[in-house]
Scaffold this active site. Structure first.
Site, PDB file in Angstrom:
ATOM      1  N   GLY A  13      62.182  20.207  65.409  1.00  0.00           N
ATOM      2  CA  GLY A  13      62.369  19.903  63.990  1.00  0.00           C
ATOM      3  C   GLY A  13      62.656  21.153  63.184  1.00  0.00           C
ATOM      4  N   ALA A  14      63.472  22.043  63.769  1.00  0.00           N
ATOM      5  CA  ALA A  14      63.631  23.390  63.199  1.00  0.00           C
ATOM      6  C   ALA A  14      64.926  23.575  62.404  1.00  0.00           C
ATOM      7  CB  ALA A  14      63.529  24.435  64.307  1.00  0.00           C
ATOM      8  N   ASP A  63      66.214  14.001  70.303  1.00  0.00           N
ATOM      9  CA  ASP A  63      65.179  13.204  69.636  1.00  0.00           C
ATOM     10  C   ASP A  63      63.923  13.407  70.467  1.00  0.00           C
ATOM     11  OD1 ASP A  63      63.361  11.302  68.855  1.00  0.00           O
ATOM     12  OD2 ASP A  63      64.848   9.700  68.618  1.00  0.00           O
ATOM     13  N   VAL A  64      62.991  14.195  69.933  1.00  0.00           N
ATOM     14  CA  VAL A  64      61.846  14.617  70.740  1.00  0.00           C
ATOM     15  C   VAL A  64      60.819  13.500  70.956  1.00  0.00           C
ATOM     16  CG1 VAL A  64      62.057  17.098  70.388  1.00  0.00           C
ATOM     17  CG2 VAL A  64      60.774  15.736  68.725  1.00  0.00           C
ATOM     18  N   SER A 142      48.056  17.992  59.826  1.00  0.00           N
ATOM     19  CA  SER A 142      48.199  17.928  58.362  1.00  0.00           C
ATOM     20  C   SER A 142      46.835  17.719  57.723  1.00  0.00           C
ATOM     21  CB  SER A 142      49.108  16.755  57.980  1.00  0.00           C
ATOM     22  OG  SER A 142      49.067  16.549  56.573  1.00  0.00           O
ATOM     23  N   TYR A 154      50.827   8.093  59.091  1.00  0.00           N
ATOM     24  CA  TYR A 154      50.979   9.556  59.161  1.00  0.00           C
ATOM     25  C   TYR A 154      49.621  10.217  59.426  1.00  0.00           C
ATOM     26  CZ  TYR A 154      52.467  14.236  57.579  1.00  0.00           C
ATOM     27  OH  TYR A 154      52.746  15.586  57.491  1.00  0.00           O
ATOM     28  N   ALA A 155      48.593   9.798  58.691  1.00  0.00           N
ATOM     29  CA  ALA A 155      47.257  10.393  58.862  1.00  0.00           C
ATOM     30  C   ALA A 155      46.760  10.169  60.283  1.00  0.00           C
ATOM     31  CB  ALA A 155      46.287   9.784  57.846  1.00  0.00           C
ATOM     32  N   LYS A 158      48.551  12.489  62.661  1.00  0.00           N
ATOM     33  CA  LYS A 158      48.155  13.897  62.521  1.00  0.00           C
ATOM     34  C   LYS A 158      46.717  14.125  62.999  1.00  0.00           C
ATOM     35  CE  LYS A 158      52.076  15.427  61.030  1.00  0.00           C
ATOM     36  NZ  LYS A 158      52.867  16.342  61.873  1.00  0.00           N
TER      37      LYS A 158
HETATM   38  P1  NAP Z   1      61.076  18.327  56.992  1.00  0.00           P
HETATM   39  O1  NAP Z   1      61.613  19.274  55.976  1.00  0.00           O
HETATM   40  O2  NAP Z   1      61.305  16.872  56.814  1.00  0.00           O
HETATM   41  O3  NAP Z   1      61.615  18.789  58.444  1.00  0.00           O
HETATM   42  C1  NAP Z   1      61.315  18.059  59.604  1.00  0.00           C
HETATM   43  C2  NAP Z   1      62.445  18.258  60.583  1.00  0.00           C
HETATM   44  O4  NAP Z   1      62.154  17.492  61.767  1.00  0.00           O
HETATM   45  C3  NAP Z   1      63.792  17.736  60.049  1.00  0.00           C
HETATM   46  O5  NAP Z   1      64.804  18.686  60.325  1.00  0.00           O
HETATM   47  C4  NAP Z   1      63.982  16.458  60.829  1.00  0.00           C
HETATM   48  O6  NAP Z   1      65.334  16.095  61.013  1.00  0.00           O
HETATM   49  C5  NAP Z   1      63.338  16.813  62.152  1.00  0.00           C
HETATM   50  N1  NAP Z   1      63.037  15.634  62.954  1.00  0.00           N
HETATM   51  C6  NAP Z   1      62.591  14.422  62.516  1.00  0.00           C
HETATM   52  N2  NAP Z   1      62.467  13.564  63.542  1.00  0.00           N
HETATM   53  C7  NAP Z   1      62.839  14.237  64.657  1.00  0.00           C
HETATM   54  C8  NAP Z   1      62.940  13.874  66.014  1.00  0.00           C
HETATM   55  N3  NAP Z   1      62.602  12.637  66.448  1.00  0.00           N
HETATM   56  N4  NAP Z   1      63.400  14.790  66.904  1.00  0.00           N
HETATM   57  C9  NAP Z   1      63.743  16.036  66.482  1.00  0.00           C
HETATM   58  N5  NAP Z   1      63.658  16.443  65.199  1.00  0.00           N
HETATM   59  C10 NAP Z   1      63.216  15.536  64.287  1.00  0.00           C
HETATM   60  O7  NAP Z   1      59.482  18.496  57.162  1.00  0.00           O
HETATM   61  P2  NAP Z   1      58.514  19.739  56.864  1.00  0.00           P
HETATM   62  O8  NAP Z   1      57.913  19.529  55.536  1.00  0.00           O
HETATM   63  O9  NAP Z   1      59.193  21.020  57.196  1.00  0.00           O
HETATM   64  O10 NAP Z   1      57.367  19.424  57.931  1.00  0.00           O
HETATM   65  C11 NAP Z   1      57.342  19.988  59.230  1.00  0.00           C
HETATM   66  C12 NAP Z   1      56.056  19.558  59.937  1.00  0.00           C
HETATM   67  O11 NAP Z   1      54.931  19.957  59.150  1.00  0.00           O
HETATM   68  C13 NAP Z   1      55.942  18.051  60.117  1.00  0.00           C
HETATM   69  O12 NAP Z   1      55.292  17.759  61.340  1.00  0.00           O
HETATM   70  C14 NAP Z   1      55.057  17.638  58.951  1.00  0.00           C
HETATM   71  O13 NAP Z   1      54.385  16.442  59.199  1.00  0.00           O
HETATM   72  C15 NAP Z   1      54.120  18.828  58.892  1.00  0.00           C
HETATM   73  N6  NAP Z   1      53.472  18.976  57.585  1.00  0.00           N
HETATM   74  C16 NAP Z   1      54.193  19.212  56.455  1.00  0.00           C
HETATM   75  C17 NAP Z   1      53.532  19.353  55.235  1.00  0.00           C
HETATM   76  C18 NAP Z   1      54.263  19.624  53.943  1.00  0.00           C
HETATM   77  O14 NAP Z   1      53.593  19.694  52.901  1.00  0.00           O
HETATM   78  N7  NAP Z   1      55.578  19.789  53.938  1.00  0.00           N
HETATM   79  C19 NAP Z   1      52.139  19.234  55.161  1.00  0.00           C
HETATM   80  C20 NAP Z   1      51.436  18.982  56.335  1.00  0.00           C
HETATM   81  C21 NAP Z   1      52.105  18.868  57.549  1.00  0.00           C
HETATM   82  P3  NAP Z   1      66.030  15.097  59.926  1.00  0.00           P
HETATM   83  O15 NAP Z   1      65.923  15.784  58.589  1.00  0.00           O
HETATM   84  O16 NAP Z   1      67.411  14.955  60.442  1.00  0.00           O
HETATM   85  O17 NAP Z   1      65.208  13.836  59.967  1.00  0.00           O
END
Ligand code: NAP
Length: 253
Positions: A13-14, A63-64, A142, A154-155, A158
């Site tokens: 998801g990078a 798709d992981v 999270s 989601y909860a 996580k």
């Molecule tokens: P984000 O901006 O939505 O980025 C997530 C990335 O994962 C996107 O590039 C997405 O691609 C990709 N992805 C989704 N489904 C996938 C799959 N099946 N296979 C491969 N890649 C996939 O999210 P973020 O805010 O950076 O969050 C990153 C992680 O931190 C997540 O696990 C999230 O739950 C966790 N987190 C975030 C927060 C926060 O406040 N932001 C807080 C707690 C935890 P697409 O965009 O194409 O879908």
């Protein structure tokens, strides 16, 4: 000398947000990085940034949450760089809704993408880690694991990351593998912008309200999370395993 010289890292998801910041941070400190996202095109931007900054990276589409994609992606990174040392399970999604409105699909999609993916990626990478008696797994949990209105799926996913982490730490520790998780609070990314819009706020107003409710009086950045992931992926933390580190500016609820 970087902390990750000679190491190969995979970050899922990078393409954007926290995952992109983690990939850049590990590369800045010497790692060769497999940048995984749903499509190679989406992952390419992060890989290009790393290469432009003098690092090494390849973009891999996968798709992981799918076993065959995971096997092919790990093989692609190992084929390119020769080995795999660090796995960061970062890919994650939300499909928020109150319980009475949450569909079977909302539940299954979130649990599959957020939790099954970490299981599949960890199972695939441990083949490399156990054989070489070295490995680091860091997964994204999270703060929502402690409960968050509208996020039952989601909860649960996580909280599942926490259980997966403590169990894999027990199973893989004897093989030189550390397994930990990071539980971010509010981090300003596309994911939290979408949450703001869902509950009827402009993202900047939502961030302001969250900052006011946070003891350090700001929301987090992807770089705040990347710094802690890098610590857990580095050898200096090799006595830390099975832990979930909360990174939330003190905003525990
Ligand atoms: P984000 O901006 O939505 O980025 C997530 C990335 O994962 C996107 O590039 C997405 O691609 C990709 N992805 C989704 N489904 C996938 C799959 N099946 N296979 C491969 N890649 C996939 O999210 P973020 O805010 O950076 O969050 C990153 C992680 O931190 C997540 O696990 C999230 O739950 C966790 N987190 C975030 C927060 C926060 O406040 N932001 C807080 C707690 C935890 P697409 O965009 O194409 O879908």
């Amino acid at each position: 000398m970087g902390r990750f010289d000679g190491r190969v890292a995979i970050v899922t998801g990078a393409a954007q947000g926290i995952g992109a910041a983690i990939a850049r941070r590990l590369a800045d400190e010497g790692a060769q990085v497999g940048v995984i996202d749903l499509t190679a095109e989406r992952a390419q931007g992060t890989a290009d940034e790393i290469v432009k900054a003098g690092g090494a990276a390849i973009a891999v589409g996968a798709d992981v949450s799918k076993t065959a994609d995971v096997q092919a992606a790990v093989a692609a990174v190992a084929g390119e760089f020769g080995h795999v040392d660090i796995l960061v399970n970062n890919a994650g999604i939300t499909r928020d809704n109150l319980l009475f409105k949450m569909t079977d699909e909302d539940w299954d999609t979130v649990v599959t993408v957020n939790l099954r993916s970490a299981f599949l990626m960890s199972r695939e990478c441990q083949k490399h880690f156990v054989a070489q008696k070295y490995g680091k797994i860091v997964s994204l949990s999270s703060r929502s694991a402690r409960g968050n209105r509208g996020q039952a799926n989601y909860a649960a996913s996580k909280a599942g990351i926490m259980g997966l982490t403590s169990t894999l730490a027990i199973e893989l520790g004897p093989f030189g593998v550390n397994v930990n998780a990071v539980a971010p609070g509010y981090i300003a990314t596309a994911m939290t912008d979408a949450t703001a819009k869902r509950v009827g706020f402009a993202p900047e107003d939502f961030q302001k309200a969250s900052a006011e409710a946070t003891p350090v009086r700001r929301v987090g950045t992807p770089e705040d999370i990347a710094a802690v992931v890098a610590f857990l992926a580095a050898d200096e933390s090799s006595f830390v395993s099975g832990q979930t580190i909360h990174v939330n500016g003190g905003a525990d609820r």
